[in-house]
Design a protein around this motif. Structure first.
Motif, PDB file in Angstrom:
ATOM      1  N   VAL A  60      82.887  21.865 -60.284  1.00 26.32           N
ATOM      2  CA  VAL A  60      83.661  23.300 -60.702  1.00 26.32           C
ATOM      3  C   VAL A  60      84.976  23.063 -60.848  1.00 26.32           C
ATOM      4  CG1 VAL A  60      84.249  25.489 -59.586  1.00 26.32           C
ATOM      5  CG2 VAL A  60      81.889  24.348 -59.011  1.00 26.32           C
ATOM      6  N   ALA A  61      85.570  22.094 -60.308  1.00 29.18           N
ATOM      7  CA  ALA A  61      87.272  22.093 -60.723  1.00 29.18           C
ATOM      8  C   ALA A  61      87.385  21.414 -62.151  1.00 29.18           C
ATOM      9  CB  ALA A  61      87.775  20.866 -59.809  1.00 29.18           C
ATOM     10  N   ALA A  62      86.197  21.032 -62.768  1.00 31.19           N
ATOM     11  CA  ALA A  62      86.224  20.242 -64.086  1.00 31.19           C
ATOM     12  C   ALA A  62      86.606  21.151 -65.187  1.00 31.19           C
ATOM     13  CB  ALA A  62      85.177  19.196 -64.375  1.00 31.19           C
ATOM     14  N   GLY A  63      86.051  22.242 -65.169  1.00 32.32           N
ATOM     15  CA  GLY A  63      85.891  23.274 -66.141  1.00 32.32           C
ATOM     16  C   GLY A  63      86.138  24.812 -65.683  1.00 32.32           C
ATOM     17  N   THR A  64      86.004  25.705 -66.766  1.00 34.78           N
ATOM     18  CA  THR A  64      86.104  27.052 -66.454  1.00 34.78           C
ATOM     19  C   THR A  64      84.747  27.873 -66.756  1.00 34.78           C
ATOM     20  OG1 THR A  64      88.174  27.434 -67.621  1.00 34.78           O
ATOM     21  CG2 THR A  64      86.859  29.402 -67.509  1.00 34.78           C
ATOM     22  N   LEU A  65      83.808  27.329 -67.352  1.00 35.07           N
ATOM     23  CA  LEU A  65      82.448  27.756 -67.618  1.00 35.07           C
ATOM     24  C   LEU A  65      81.696  27.057 -66.592  1.00 35.07           C
ATOM     25  CD1 LEU A  65      80.349  29.398 -68.740  1.00 35.07           C
ATOM     26  CD2 LEU A  65      80.245  28.054 -70.630  1.00 35.07           C
ATOM     27  N   VAL A  66      81.043  27.496 -65.541  1.00 38.59           N
ATOM     28  CA  VAL A  66      80.554  26.805 -64.441  1.00 38.59           C
ATOM     29  C   VAL A  66      78.870  27.570 -64.556  1.00 38.59           C
ATOM     30  CG1 VAL A  66      79.941  26.549 -61.996  1.00 38.59           C
ATOM     31  CG2 VAL A  66      82.104  26.434 -63.126  1.00 38.59           C
ATOM     32  N   ILE A  67      77.675  26.695 -64.810  1.00 38.61           N
ATOM     33  CA  ILE A  67      76.322  27.232 -64.753  1.00 38.61           C
ATOM     34  C   ILE A  67      75.509  26.707 -63.934  1.00 38.61           C
ATOM     35  CG2 ILE A  67      74.438  27.274 -66.394  1.00 38.61           C
ATOM     36  CD1 ILE A  67      76.335  27.626 -68.670  1.00 38.61           C
ATOM     37  N   THR A  68      74.813  27.555 -63.109  1.00 38.43           N
ATOM     38  CA  THR A  68      74.029  27.120 -61.937  1.00 38.43           C
ATOM     39  C   THR A  68      72.628  27.357 -62.669  1.00 38.43           C
ATOM     40  OG1 THR A  68      74.355  29.356 -61.116  1.00 38.43           O
ATOM     41  CG2 THR A  68      75.639  27.528 -60.248  1.00 38.43           C
ATOM     42  N   CYS A  69      71.796  26.216 -62.161  1.00 37.51           N
ATOM     43  CA  CYS A  69      70.373  26.360 -62.726  1.00 37.51           C
ATOM     44  C   CYS A  69      69.736  25.632 -61.341  1.00 37.51           C
ATOM     45  CB  CYS A  69      70.133  25.492 -63.971  1.00 37.51           C
ATOM     46  SG  CYS A  69      68.386  25.722 -64.450  1.00 37.51           S
ATOM     47  N   LEU A  70      69.651  26.348 -60.245  1.00 44.43           N
ATOM     48  CA  LEU A  70      69.182  25.723 -58.978  1.00 44.43           C
ATOM     49  C   LEU A  70      67.804  26.261 -58.801  1.00 44.43           C
ATOM     50  CD1 LEU A  70      72.714  25.736 -57.529  1.00 44.43           C
ATOM     51  CD2 LEU A  70      71.231  23.599 -58.196  1.00 44.43           C
ATOM     52  N   MET A  71      67.189  25.809 -57.490  1.00 47.68           N
ATOM     53  CA  MET A  71      65.975  26.145 -57.068  1.00 47.68           C
ATOM     54  C   MET A  71      65.819  27.930 -56.626  1.00 47.68           C
ATOM     55  SD  MET A  71      62.859  25.309 -56.083  1.00 47.68           S
ATOM     56  CE  MET A  71      63.208  23.479 -55.873  1.00 47.68           C
ATOM     57  N   ASP A  72      66.687  28.168 -56.164  1.00 48.73           N
ATOM     58  CA  ASP A  72      66.784  29.698 -55.797  1.00 48.73           C
ATOM     59  C   ASP A  72      68.226  30.107 -55.560  1.00 48.73           C
ATOM     60  OD1 ASP A  72      67.381  28.873 -53.307  1.00 48.73           O
ATOM     61  OD2 ASP A  72      65.202  28.662 -52.305  1.00 48.73           O
ATOM     62  N   ASP A  73      68.397  31.536 -54.942  1.00 48.58           N
ATOM     63  CA  ASP A  73      69.644  32.207 -54.930  1.00 48.58           C
ATOM     64  C   ASP A  73      70.252  31.488 -53.518  1.00 48.58           C
ATOM     65  OD1 ASP A  73      71.749  34.170 -55.452  1.00 48.58           O
ATOM     66  OD2 ASP A  73      71.244  34.535 -53.472  1.00 48.58           O
ATOM     67  N   ALA A  74      69.492  31.153 -52.577  1.00 45.08           N
ATOM     68  CA  ALA A  74      70.008  30.269 -51.559  1.00 45.08           C
ATOM     69  C   ALA A  74      70.801  29.372 -51.915  1.00 45.08           C
ATOM     70  CB  ALA A  74      69.130  30.358 -50.501  1.00 45.08           C
ATOM     71  N   SER A  75      70.119  28.270 -52.911  1.00 44.00           N
ATOM     72  CA  SER A  75      70.630  27.255 -53.184  1.00 44.00           C
ATOM     73  C   SER A  75      72.040  27.268 -54.016  1.00 44.00           C
ATOM     74  CB  SER A  75      69.475  26.503 -54.433  1.00 44.00           C
ATOM     75  OG  SER A  75      68.396  26.303 -53.376  1.00 44.00           O
ATOM     76  N   VAL A  76      72.304  28.204 -54.691  1.00 42.95           N
ATOM     77  CA  VAL A  76      73.443  28.838 -55.284  1.00 42.95           C
ATOM     78  C   VAL A  76      74.430  28.858 -54.449  1.00 42.95           C
ATOM     79  CG1 VAL A  76      74.616  30.213 -56.963  1.00 42.95           C
ATOM     80  CG2 VAL A  76      72.366  29.735 -57.206  1.00 42.95           C
ATOM     81  N   GLY A  77      74.311  29.688 -53.202  1.00 46.24           N
ATOM     82  CA  GLY A  77      75.187  29.877 -52.251  1.00 46.24           C
ATOM     83  C   GLY A  77      75.679  28.508 -51.667  1.00 46.24           C
ATOM     84  N   ASP A  78      74.568  27.699 -51.195  1.00 43.25           N
ATOM     85  CA  ASP A  78      74.886  26.397 -50.667  1.00 43.25           C
ATOM     86  C   ASP A  78      75.678  25.627 -51.589  1.00 43.25           C
ATOM     87  OD1 ASP A  78      73.609  27.323 -48.507  1.00 43.25           O
ATOM     88  OD2 ASP A  78      71.498  26.352 -49.079  1.00 43.25           O
ATOM     89  N   ALA A  79      75.338  25.594 -52.881  1.00 44.56           N
ATOM     90  CA  ALA A  79      75.752  24.470 -53.793  1.00 44.56           C
ATOM     91  C   ALA A  79      77.368  25.016 -53.825  1.00 44.56           C
ATOM     92  CB  ALA A  79      75.285  24.589 -54.970  1.00 44.56           C
ATOM     93  N   LEU A  80      77.658  26.164 -53.954  1.00 44.58           N
ATOM     94  CA  LEU A  80      79.007  26.771 -54.249  1.00 44.58           C
ATOM     95  C   LEU A  80      79.992  26.814 -52.993  1.00 44.58           C
ATOM     96  CD1 LEU A  80      78.226  29.233 -57.168  1.00 44.58           C
ATOM     97  CD2 LEU A  80      79.178  26.813 -57.326  1.00 44.58           C
ATOM     98  N   GLU A  81      79.272  26.843 -51.728  1.00 49.44           N
ATOM     99  CA  GLU A  81      79.931  27.076 -50.467  1.00 49.44           C
ATOM    100  C   GLU A  81      81.244  26.203 -50.617  1.00 49.44           C
ATOM    101  OE1 GLU A  81      81.167  28.841 -47.166  1.00 49.44           O
ATOM    102  OE2 GLU A  81      79.355  29.541 -48.222  1.00 49.44           O
ATOM    103  N   GLY A  82      82.528  26.829 -50.328  1.00 43.33           N
ATOM    104  CA  GLY A  82      83.780  26.091 -50.179  1.00 43.33           C
ATOM    105  C   GLY A  82      84.434  25.630 -51.561  1.00 43.33           C
ATOM    106  N   THR A  83      83.786  25.946 -52.513  1.00 47.86           N
ATOM    107  CA  THR A  83      84.303  25.469 -53.918  1.00 47.86           C
ATOM    108  C   THR A  83      85.308  26.824 -54.378  1.00 47.86           C
ATOM    109  OG1 THR A  83      82.710  26.754 -55.368  1.00 47.86           O
ATOM    110  CG2 THR A  83      82.027  24.552 -54.731  1.00 47.86           C
ATOM    111  N   GLU A  84      86.288  26.522 -55.407  1.00 50.48           N
ATOM    112  CA  GLU A  84      87.254  27.144 -55.736  1.00 50.48           C
ATOM    113  C   GLU A  84      87.015  27.879 -56.958  1.00 50.48           C
ATOM    114  OE1 GLU A  84      89.753  29.621 -56.087  1.00 50.48           O
ATOM    115  OE2 GLU A  84      90.319  28.538 -54.227  1.00 50.48           O
ATOM    116  N   LEU A  85      86.350  29.352 -56.825  1.00 55.03           N
ATOM    117  CA  LEU A  85      85.796  29.870 -58.199  1.00 55.03           C
ATOM    118  C   LEU A  85      86.907  30.756 -58.805  1.00 55.03           C
ATOM    119  CD1 LEU A  85      82.482  30.758 -56.780  1.00 55.03           C
ATOM    120  CD2 LEU A  85      83.012  28.991 -58.418  1.00 55.03           C
TER     121      LEU A  85
END
Length: 293
Positions: A60-85
């Motif tokens: 996420v820190a590497a760029g401005t445009l962040v695309i998520t293509c994960l299993m489900d919405d819960a996976s999105v929350g888990d993956a982005l937990e603690g990231t700087e958005l």
């Protein structure tokens, strides 16, 4: 045009669809940073020139445009937990419900990110192949889509469904629901003729041409729903359709075929007919499906 001129894409999730998207962005000349929970999936893309992040936060820190293509919405929350958005534009291409998209949009806003929700109308093999006709529904602020449209369009067509974050998911599910309904009818049709003399591949051609011809009826349904007149331009009225449909049930029994795939639709049409609408087409059945307070 060199890579450093095109915007960087950050992609989280390398399932079949994510990998296809990643490959297409690389082919289009976009610098790409990828992350996947199972790290081994990143190696083929590293060989193609992608930058591989060890963590989602690093990606996420590497760029401005962040695309998520994960299993489900819960996976999105888990993956982005603690990231700087903060200051990021988050585009979620994960399959989910409209309400999940609405909640995720608010979640992103609270963390300082702009948000787009996407519904992918494509198989992985169609990604990066414009003539295949694949596209993505996007919903959310139009200005965010406008800013990134050329990057997003490099892999699949772009269609904006509206400013409400959940609308892309809704249109995605609506089209897929129609597809599965069609699959149900196809399954039933093959069950009926499976043991007949005509080769099934020959029957398949007849089935394809018939379904293609019948697709024009969707315009009539839309016109009837918009006008509120379910009798407008009706070719076969509900009384006729229900009578014929009941014959299908008898025929299925004779062929020792279970009627379970079509029975719910017959019940719906019978209910509408029982309410006293013999001259309508099938669009009136929509009134029975919509729950009103």
């Amino acid at each position: 045009m060199t890579n450093d001129i095109k915007p960087r894409v950050v992609l989280l999730g390398l399932g079949a669809m994510g990998t296809a998207l990643a490959s297409a962005w690389l082919s289009a000349g976009h610098p790409l940073t990828v992350w996947n929970r199972t790290a081994s999936r990143t190696e083929p893309l590293r060989a193609l020139g992608a930058d591989v992040a060890d963590t989602a936060a690093e990606a996420v820190a590497a760029g401005t445009l962040v695309i998520t293509c994960l299993m489900d919405d819960a996976s999105v929350g888990d993956a982005l937990e603690g990231t700087e958005l903060g200051g990021k534009d988050l585009v979620d291409l994960t399959t989910g419900t409209p309400n999940e998209a609405e909640a995720r949009a608010e979640w992103a806003r609270e963390r300082g990110a702009r948000f787009l929700s996407g519904g992918i109308m494509s198989s992985p093999s169609m990604v990066g192949v414009p003539e295949a006709g694949g596209y993505v529904f996007y919903s959310g602020a139009r200005e965010v889509l406008d800013e990134h449209e050329s990057t997003l369009a490099a892999v699949l067509g772009v269609r904006h469904t509206g400013s409400r974050p959940g609308s892309a998911a809704l249109y995605d599910i609506a089209l897929l629901s129609a597809m599965y309904g069609m699959f149900a009818g196809i399954t039933h049709a093959f069950a009926l003729v499976r043991a007949e003399e005509m080769p099934l591949r020959e029957f398949s051609g007849l089935l394809t041409s018939w379904l293609t011809a019948m697709l024009t009826s969707t315009d009539t349904v839309a016109e009837q729903l918009e006008s509120g007149d379910h009798t407008r331009n009706v070719q076969a009225n509900l009384a006729m359709l229900v009578s014929g449909f009941r014959t299908f049930e008898v025929a299925a029994r004779e062929q020792e075929v279970d009627f379970r795939l079509l029975a719910p639709y017959l019940e719906l049409l019978e209910e509408r007919l029982g309410q006293g609408y013999p001259d309508e087409g099938t669009s009136g059945a929509v009134e029975l499906l919509v729950r009103r307070a």
